[in-house]
Design an enzyme around this catalytic site. Structure first.
Site, PDB file in Angstrom:
ATOM      1  N   HIS A 171      -8.708  -2.682   8.363  1.00 20.66           N
ATOM      2  CA  HIS A 171      -7.361  -2.463   8.920  1.00 20.66           C
ATOM      3  C   HIS A 171      -7.375  -1.674  10.239  1.00 20.66           C
ATOM      4  CE1 HIS A 171      -5.361  -4.281   5.577  1.00 20.66           C
ATOM      5  NE2 HIS A 171      -5.835  -3.420   4.699  1.00 20.66           N
ATOM      6  N   ASP A 207     -10.463 -10.301   1.994  1.00 20.23           N
ATOM      7  CA  ASP A 207      -9.691  -9.250   1.320  1.00 20.23           C
ATOM      8  C   ASP A 207      -8.268  -9.749   1.055  1.00 20.23           C
ATOM      9  OD1 ASP A 207      -9.874  -5.962   1.041  1.00 20.23           O
ATOM     10  OD2 ASP A 207      -7.835  -6.655   1.486  1.00 20.23           O
ATOM     11  N   HIS A 209      -5.639  -8.396   1.651  1.00 21.29           N
ATOM     12  CA  HIS A 209      -4.714  -7.974   2.700  1.00 21.29           C
ATOM     13  C   HIS A 209      -5.219  -8.443   4.068  1.00 21.29           C
ATOM     14  CE1 HIS A 209      -4.446  -5.142  -0.719  1.00 21.29           C
ATOM     15  NE2 HIS A 209      -3.167  -5.468  -0.594  1.00 21.29           N
ATOM     16  N   ASP A 292     -10.096  -7.526  -3.825  1.00 20.48           N
ATOM     17  CA  ASP A 292      -8.811  -7.137  -4.408  1.00 20.48           C
ATOM     18  C   ASP A 292      -7.844  -8.309  -4.549  1.00 20.48           C
ATOM     19  OD1 ASP A 292      -8.643  -7.240  -1.657  1.00 20.48           O
ATOM     20  OD2 ASP A 292      -7.715  -5.275  -1.407  1.00 20.48           O
TER      21      ASP A 292
HETATM   22 ZN   LIG Z   1      -7.209  -5.042   0.537  1.00 20.19          ZN
END
Ligand SMILES: [Zn+2]
Length: 351
Positions: A171, A207, A209, A292
């Site tokens: 991120h 991931d 996200h 995740d």
């Molecule tokens: Zn994540």
């Protein structure tokens, strides 16, 4: 058959052990815990993988993708927080921001560097969930060495290497950290591969996200493809402001999926990302491996199974590229190790 992919590692990850994070103004239990990396290591050792200690690298590769101001802030934040008496003055035992210089606040003006320590965090952090504690810098900096050591192995001829990075990094943009991430291990690796002779590199982010960090860092470049499959931020998921399908940088693909997506939809997306890598004619691959997206991980509403991760590994392994796999998210301690192991086994089944 034993896993032959080398696993790069640093004990220094244990120095980063956030007790709590701040979310909508309340302290919540941290879930980006040292036990995550230890669980992965145990599962990979049980599969026969070889552990390779990380080799310290100079800051050059780090500064090739990150603003020196961000790096120096993270290096000194905890020390300054202590020296400035913040724990006594505020009760905050970790560095967390409270005011953020958004575009709307600034109205086009350049922000000053705040004098108050309490405000300075806002220059570099984009959320309140990513505290800087006593050993955070040492752990985050070591995670970069873990990733670079894996990249070195690949540059020296290993077909692939797995970097057991913690804390994660995907991120983090050039100058902003957040999302439990401090330094972008995958982006540093991609640029490092570029600077050492790979003319085109792809970063594929599995991931749950959006991989907003690499997207931002490589936004206007065609030599580094960034491709991410993740839960639709428009359905209310982190990073909320970014990760939509219509964001198209020079070489960038986002495949946001609806909550509830399982193996079939997710793997079709991974297959599309693999096809994009082939079209890009990348000479090396960096996989930002978050697990995740697995069913049962409270941090995402996706429902990928262990077999799904195994198949994703196979799809990416079939690209037959020198590959650095970098650990990102995944928060269920009972399953994180098996999910990573399944992905790497799938990857190796193609070789
Ligand atoms: Zn994540």
């Amino acid at each position: 058959m034993a896993l032959s992919i080398p696993v790069t590692w640093s004990d220094a990850h244990r120095l980063h052990a956030p007790g709590t994070a701040v979310w909508v103004g309340v302290r919540i239990d941290a879930d980006e815990l040292p036990e995550r990396a230890e669980s992965i290591r145990t599962a990979l050792e049980e599969a026969g993988a070889r552990i390779v200690p990380a080799v310290p690298h100079p800051d050059g590769p780090l500064l090739a993708v990150h603003d020196v101001g961000l790096v120096e802030f993270l290096r000194t934040a905890w020390e300054s927080w202590q020296a400035g008496g913040m724990p006594e003055a505020s009760g905050a035992d970790e560095v967390v921001g409270y005011i953020y210089p958004t575009a709307g606040l600034l109205g086009g003006l350049d922000p000053h560097v705040p004098t108050a320590l309490s405000a300075r965090t806002g220059s570099w952090a984009f959320d309140t969930m990513t505290p800087v504690g006593e050993g955070t810098w040492e752990a985050a900096r070591a995670a970069v060495d873990v990733a670079l050591t894996a990249a070195d192995l690949v540059l020296d001829g290993a077909p692939a290497a797995y970097a057991c990075c913690r804390p994660p990094g995907h991120h983090v943009t050039r100058s902003a950290y957040g999302g439990s991430c401090y330094l972008n291990n995958a982006a540093v690796s991609a640029q490092y591969l570029r600077d050492r002779g790979k003319s085109r590199v792809a970063v594929v982010d599995l991931d749950a996200h959006h991989g907003n960090g690499a997207q931002a860092i490589f936004w206007d470049r065609d030599d580094v493809l960034t491709a991410s499959v993740h839960v639709d931020p428009g359905a209310g998921w982190f990073p909320h402001f970014l990760g939509f399908g219509d964001e198209s940088g020079t070489a960038n693909v986002n495949l946001p999926l609806p909550p509830g997506s399982g193996d079939a939809i997710w793997l079709a997306a991974v297959d599309r990302l693999a096809a994009t890598v082939a079209e890009h004619e990348s000479e090396a691959l960096v996989v930002a491996l978050g697990v995740d997206a697995a069913a049962g991980d409270p941090n995402s509403p996706l429902g990928v199974t262990e077999d799904g991760y195994r198949e994703a590994g196979r799809l990416l392994g079939a690209l037959d590229l020198p590959t650095v796999v970098v650990q990102e998210g995944g928060y269920v301690l009972d399953t994180i190790g098996m999910l990573v192991r399944a992905t790497l086994e799938g990857f190796e089944s193609t070789r």
